[in-house]
Structure formats: structure tokens, C-alpha cells
Design an enzyme around this catalytic site. Structure first.
Site, PDB file in Angstrom:
ATOM      1  N   HIS A 141      25.464  88.119  90.731  1.00 25.53           N
ATOM      2  CA  HIS A 141      26.341  87.106  91.301  1.00 25.53           C
ATOM      3  C   HIS A 141      25.510  86.060  92.034  1.00 25.53           C
ATOM      4  CE1 HIS A 141      29.400  90.213  90.575  1.00 25.53           C
ATOM      5  NE2 HIS A 141      30.297  89.244  90.640  1.00 25.53           N
ATOM      6  N   LYS A 145      27.160  85.565  97.719  1.00 27.00           N
ATOM      7  CA  LYS A 145      28.022  86.756  97.728  1.00 27.00           C
ATOM      8  C   LYS A 145      27.477  87.775  98.727  1.00 27.00           C
ATOM      9  CE  LYS A 145      30.233  90.179  94.700  1.00 27.00           C
ATOM     10  NZ  LYS A 145      31.588  89.881  95.178  1.00 27.00           N
TER      11      LYS A 145
END
Length: 251
Positions: A141, A145
Site C-alpha cells: 500500500h 497507510k
């Protein structure tokens, strides 16, 4: 037309959902909730308790610690809630379960319809391969995040374990490990970097053969689309806890 309140409306996903809902003839965003102020084209409040506009459903893309208070207010207003926020701990998950006794609550750690197809494929593969193949899960990600591993990676691992007679242990990374890989484990590995929306890959590694099942999210709109799909589904439901599987079966 379904009247929507967006919790976390000034965040990245909140803005995506607001834009998609505003351009759809099926939805109207009547209010937003956020601790920050932003130009959204609708009133923004600090909490659901402050919202006076009539609504049919709340879509939540906020932060996990905000979920219990949101649900408490939603119960008092008798409003269904789509909980799309990830990273909930056990206590926060219990607040979801408790609220679902009084209002319809939809919760999924990943709102993508494609991920839920991946889960179905992985489930079938695990039934056949788990005894002879090592299972590893890799997720990547963007660098903003906070939770790791992703809720989706854990959901994939949980989905695999549900279909196995002998449950496997989760191993997070292999730094400093010097012993051999145990057959009774699922490796889960997290990468963070750049602006990657979301990549998940499940690897079944056997003797002289490897099977990979993967999903790549190319934009946040897939999660917004799933959240709106869930909201449309939820407004017609009785109190209870719903997820993507119940939505897909109903659809």
C-alpha cells in the site's frame, strides 16, 4: 434518492465517496462529519450528534478509534451505517456487533467487489492445496497507510483458515528467523511505498509449481463504488450485521 451522511468526509476516501455520490442520480450527500473543515458543498459537523439533516444512511471512512462513538450516535438516531474504516481492534469490533442489534450495520475491511471474488478463489484453492503447498500473502500500500498488515491481508488469511481442518498460524515477516518454515503457517508480508492504492497476492508454493492469485486496485473509486453499493443495499435491511458476502448473495 438515498440521503447520505459521510463520516470522514474531508479524508481521501471521504472525498471520493462524496464526488461519486454527488454525480449519481441515486444519492444525495446531505451532510459530512470530520474533525477538519473542508469545502465539500454540504454542511460539515464534528460529530453525528450535531447533524440535523434527515438522512437514510451513514458511510464511514474515518479512523478506527472514531467508530464506537459514531455507532452510538447512529443507534440513537436509528440510522444504518456502512463501516468501511479498517484497522478496528477487538473492542471496536465489539461495538460494531453491539450496534447491529439495533440498526443495520454493514462492515467490510475491503469494499472492492474484486477482492471478494479473490476471496472466493482463494477459499477453493486452499481446500485443494493446503496440505501440500506453502501459503504466503503479500500486500503493498501507499506510504501513508498506518495499519500493517492490511485488514484485507488478514481477511484473506482468516478466509483460508475457515476452510481448513487444521488451522494455520500467522507469521508476520521473517526477519531474524533462522529456523525452517513450518508447514502449519501462513506468511503475511507488508510493503509500504509511493502512492500504491492496494495490491494483494496470495502465493501457493508447492513442489516444482507455484500458483498466484492477485488483485490490484488502480484507484480509490472501486472502494467508493463498493461503499455506495453497500449503502443502497443496507437501507432496506432489518437490524443486523452484514458484509460483502451477504450483499453479493442478495444481489
Amino acid at each position: 434518492m438515498i440521503r447520505v451522511i459521510i463520516n470522514g468526509c474531508c479524508g481521501k476516501m471521504g472525498k471520493v465517496v462524496a464526488s461519486m455520490a454527488s454525480s449519481s442520480p441515486d444519492f444525495e450527500v446531505v451532510a459530512g462529519i470530520d474533525q477538519n473543515q473542508c469545502q465539500c458543498g454540504f454542511p460539515v459537523y464534528k460529530s453525528l450528534d450535531e447533524v440535523n439533516e434527515d438522512a437514510d444512511v451513514v458511510i464511514d471512512f474515518s479512523y478506527h478509534t472514531a467508530v464506537p462513538q459514531l455507532l452510538k450516535a447512529a443507534v440513537s438516531k436509528n440510522l444504518p451505517v456502512v463501516v468501511a474504516t479498517t484497522g478496528l481492534d477487538d473492542e471496536e469490533i465489539n461495538s460494531v456487533i453491539e450496534a447491529s442489534k439495533y440498526i443495520p450495520v454493514f462492515r467490510s475491511v475491503n469494499m472492492s467487489l474484486g477482492i471478494n471474488v479473490l476471496l472466493s478463489l482463494v477459499k477453493e484453492a486452499a481446500k485443494v492445496l493446503s496440505n501440500d503447498f506453502d501459503i504466503e500473502i503479500l500486500e503493498m500500500h501507499h506510504n501513508m497507510k498506518k495499519d500493517s498488515p492490511s485488514g484485507t491481508a488478514l481477511l484473506i488469511a482468516d478466509t483460508i483458515n475457515k476452510v481448513l481442518n487444521d488451522k494455520k498460524e500467522y507469521v508476520y515477516g521473517r526477519h531474524s528467523k533462522t529456523d525452517l518454515r513450518d508447514k502449519n503457517e501462513i506468511g503475511i508480508h507488508a510493503l509500504r511505498g509511493g502512492t500504491v492504492v492496494g495490491e494483494h497476492e496470495v502465493i501457493f508454493a508447492g513442489h516444482d509449481e507455484i500458483i498466484k492469485i492477485s488483485h490490484s486496485a488502480r484507484s480509490r473509486e472501486i472502494f467508493g463504488n463498493g461503499a455506495l453499493f453497500a449503502a443502497k443495499f443496507l437501507v432496506n435491511q432489518k437490524p443486523g450485521l452484514y458484509d460483502m458476502e451477504s450483499l453479493v448473495k442478495k444481489g
